[in-house]
Motif scaffolding. Structure first.
Motif, PDB file in Angstrom:
ATOM      1  N   THR A  81       0.857  -1.184   0.000  1.00  0.00           N
ATOM      2  CA  THR A  81       0.000   0.000   0.000  1.00  0.00           C
ATOM      3  C   THR A  81       0.894   1.236   0.000  1.00  0.00           C
ATOM      4  O   THR A  81       1.948   1.276   0.642  1.00  0.00           O
ATOM      5  CB  THR A  81      -0.961   0.028   1.204  1.00  0.00           C
ATOM      6  OG1 THR A  81      -0.224  -0.128   2.411  1.00  0.00           O
ATOM      7  CG2 THR A  81      -2.001  -1.072   1.099  1.00  0.00           C
ATOM      8  N   ALA A  82       0.478   2.241  -0.742  1.00  0.00           N
ATOM      9  CA  ALA A  82       1.297   3.429  -0.978  1.00  0.00           C
ATOM     10  C   ALA A  82       1.647   4.190   0.297  1.00  0.00           C
ATOM     11  O   ALA A  82       2.718   4.781   0.388  1.00  0.00           O
ATOM     12  CB  ALA A  82       0.589   4.364  -1.960  1.00  0.00           C
ATOM     13  N   PRO A 123       7.689   1.277   5.167  1.00  0.00           N
ATOM     14  CA  PRO A 123       7.730   2.239   4.054  1.00  0.00           C
ATOM     15  C   PRO A 123       7.671   1.535   2.697  1.00  0.00           C
ATOM     16  O   PRO A 123       8.291   0.486   2.493  1.00  0.00           O
ATOM     17  CB  PRO A 123       9.080   2.940   4.223  1.00  0.00           C
ATOM     18  CG  PRO A 123       9.479   2.698   5.654  1.00  0.00           C
ATOM     19  CD  PRO A 123       8.870   1.366   6.026  1.00  0.00           C
ATOM     20  N   VAL A 124       6.935   2.116   1.778  1.00  0.00           N
ATOM     21  CA  VAL A 124       6.787   1.545   0.437  1.00  0.00           C
ATOM     22  C   VAL A 124       8.142   1.426  -0.261  1.00  0.00           C
ATOM     23  O   VAL A 124       8.329   0.571  -1.129  1.00  0.00           O
ATOM     24  CB  VAL A 124       5.781   2.359  -0.402  1.00  0.00           C
ATOM     25  CG1 VAL A 124       6.325   3.735  -0.753  1.00  0.00           C
ATOM     26  CG2 VAL A 124       5.365   1.590  -1.649  1.00  0.00           C
ATOM     27  N   GLN A 125       9.106   2.222   0.150  1.00  0.00           N
ATOM     28  CA  GLN A 125      10.432   2.152  -0.450  1.00  0.00           C
ATOM     29  C   GLN A 125      11.042   0.766  -0.313  1.00  0.00           C
ATOM     30  O   GLN A 125      11.832   0.349  -1.157  1.00  0.00           O
ATOM     31  CB  GLN A 125      11.371   3.191   0.189  1.00  0.00           C
ATOM     32  CG  GLN A 125      11.045   4.607  -0.196  1.00  0.00           C
ATOM     33  CD  GLN A 125       9.961   5.241   0.669  1.00  0.00           C
ATOM     34  OE1 GLN A 125       9.257   4.573   1.442  1.00  0.00           O
ATOM     35  NE2 GLN A 125       9.801   6.544   0.542  1.00  0.00           N
ATOM     36  N   HIS A 126      10.679   0.024   0.718  1.00  0.00           N
ATOM     37  CA  HIS A 126      11.197  -1.337   0.893  1.00  0.00           C
ATOM     38  C   HIS A 126      10.796  -2.213  -0.293  1.00  0.00           C
ATOM     39  O   HIS A 126      11.593  -3.024  -0.780  1.00  0.00           O
ATOM     40  CB  HIS A 126      10.701  -1.952   2.196  1.00  0.00           C
ATOM     41  CG  HIS A 126      11.280  -1.319   3.409  1.00  0.00           C
ATOM     42  ND1 HIS A 126      11.342  -1.957   4.617  1.00  0.00           N
ATOM     43  CD2 HIS A 126      11.846  -0.101   3.630  1.00  0.00           C
ATOM     44  CE1 HIS A 126      11.904  -1.164   5.517  1.00  0.00           C
ATOM     45  NE2 HIS A 126      12.210  -0.031   4.921  1.00  0.00           N
ATOM     46  N   SER A 127       9.563  -2.067  -0.752  1.00  0.00           N
ATOM     47  CA  SER A 127       9.122  -2.861  -1.901  1.00  0.00           C
ATOM     48  C   SER A 127       9.809  -2.402  -3.177  1.00  0.00           C
ATOM     49  O   SER A 127      10.143  -3.218  -4.037  1.00  0.00           O
ATOM     50  CB  SER A 127       7.602  -2.781  -2.049  1.00  0.00           C
ATOM     51  OG  SER A 127       6.988  -3.529  -1.017  1.00  0.00           O
ATOM     52  N   TYR A 128      10.039  -1.096  -3.306  1.00  0.00           N
ATOM     53  CA  TYR A 128      10.780  -0.609  -4.471  1.00  0.00           C
ATOM     54  C   TYR A 128      12.194  -1.195  -4.483  1.00  0.00           C
ATOM     55  O   TYR A 128      12.693  -1.610  -5.532  1.00  0.00           O
ATOM     56  CB  TYR A 128      10.860   0.917  -4.477  1.00  0.00           C
ATOM     57  CG  TYR A 128       9.558   1.617  -4.766  1.00  0.00           C
ATOM     58  CD1 TYR A 128       8.727   1.230  -5.822  1.00  0.00           C
ATOM     59  CD2 TYR A 128       9.158   2.697  -3.992  1.00  0.00           C
ATOM     60  CE1 TYR A 128       7.537   1.893  -6.083  1.00  0.00           C
ATOM     61  CE2 TYR A 128       7.972   3.376  -4.251  1.00  0.00           C
ATOM     62  CZ  TYR A 128       7.171   2.964  -5.292  1.00  0.00           C
ATOM     63  OH  TYR A 128       6.003   3.620  -5.553  1.00  0.00           O
ATOM     64  N   LEU A 129      12.838  -1.223  -3.336  1.00  0.00           N
ATOM     65  CA  LEU A 129      14.189  -1.789  -3.252  1.00  0.00           C
ATOM     66  C   LEU A 129      14.184  -3.276  -3.604  1.00  0.00           C
ATOM     67  O   LEU A 129      15.082  -3.751  -4.308  1.00  0.00           O
ATOM     68  CB  LEU A 129      14.780  -1.568  -1.859  1.00  0.00           C
ATOM     69  CG  LEU A 129      15.105  -0.115  -1.503  1.00  0.00           C
ATOM     70  CD1 LEU A 129      15.467   0.002  -0.023  1.00  0.00           C
ATOM     71  CD2 LEU A 129      16.220   0.414  -2.387  1.00  0.00           C
ATOM     72  N   LEU A 130      13.179  -3.998  -3.129  1.00  0.00           N
ATOM     73  CA  LEU A 130      13.070  -5.411  -3.466  1.00  0.00           C
ATOM     74  C   LEU A 130      12.882  -5.581  -4.969  1.00  0.00           C
ATOM     75  O   LEU A 130      13.527  -6.422  -5.600  1.00  0.00           O
ATOM     76  CB  LEU A 130      11.922  -6.072  -2.698  1.00  0.00           C
ATOM     77  CG  LEU A 130      11.632  -7.527  -3.048  1.00  0.00           C
ATOM     78  CD1 LEU A 130      12.857  -8.410  -2.817  1.00  0.00           C
ATOM     79  CD2 LEU A 130      10.441  -8.032  -2.239  1.00  0.00           C
TER      80      LEU A 130
END
Length: 72
Positions: free
Chosen positions: A13-14, A20-27
């Motif tokens: 979810t944004a 933090p959504v940044q964790h998914s971006y990093l993944l």
């Protein structure tokens, strides 16, 4: 991350107040760098731990995941 990692469907979810959504971006970036098949979706909402997210805007993840699995 190695190319041996399994194909991954990731959604977040944004405005998750816990992770933090940044964790998914990093993944997603790590999966891409390792050339691991994956799909990443950032869906509207600010709820953490929503499960199937029925009745929430993020509930779209189940249909998106089913489509992704069909393409594997």
């Amino acid at each position: 991350m190695t190319p041996l990692a399994p194909p991954s469907f990731v959604w977040h979810t944004a405005e998750d107040p816990v992770v933090p959504v940044q964790h998914s971006y990093l993944l997603g970036m790590a999966l891409a760098a390792a050339q691991v098949p994956h799909e990443l979706h950032v869906l509207p909402g600010d709820v953490h731990g929503v499960g199937l997210a029925e009745g929430e805007p993020a509930g779209a993840w189940t249909a998106l995941c089913a489509q992704w699995l069909g393409r594997l």
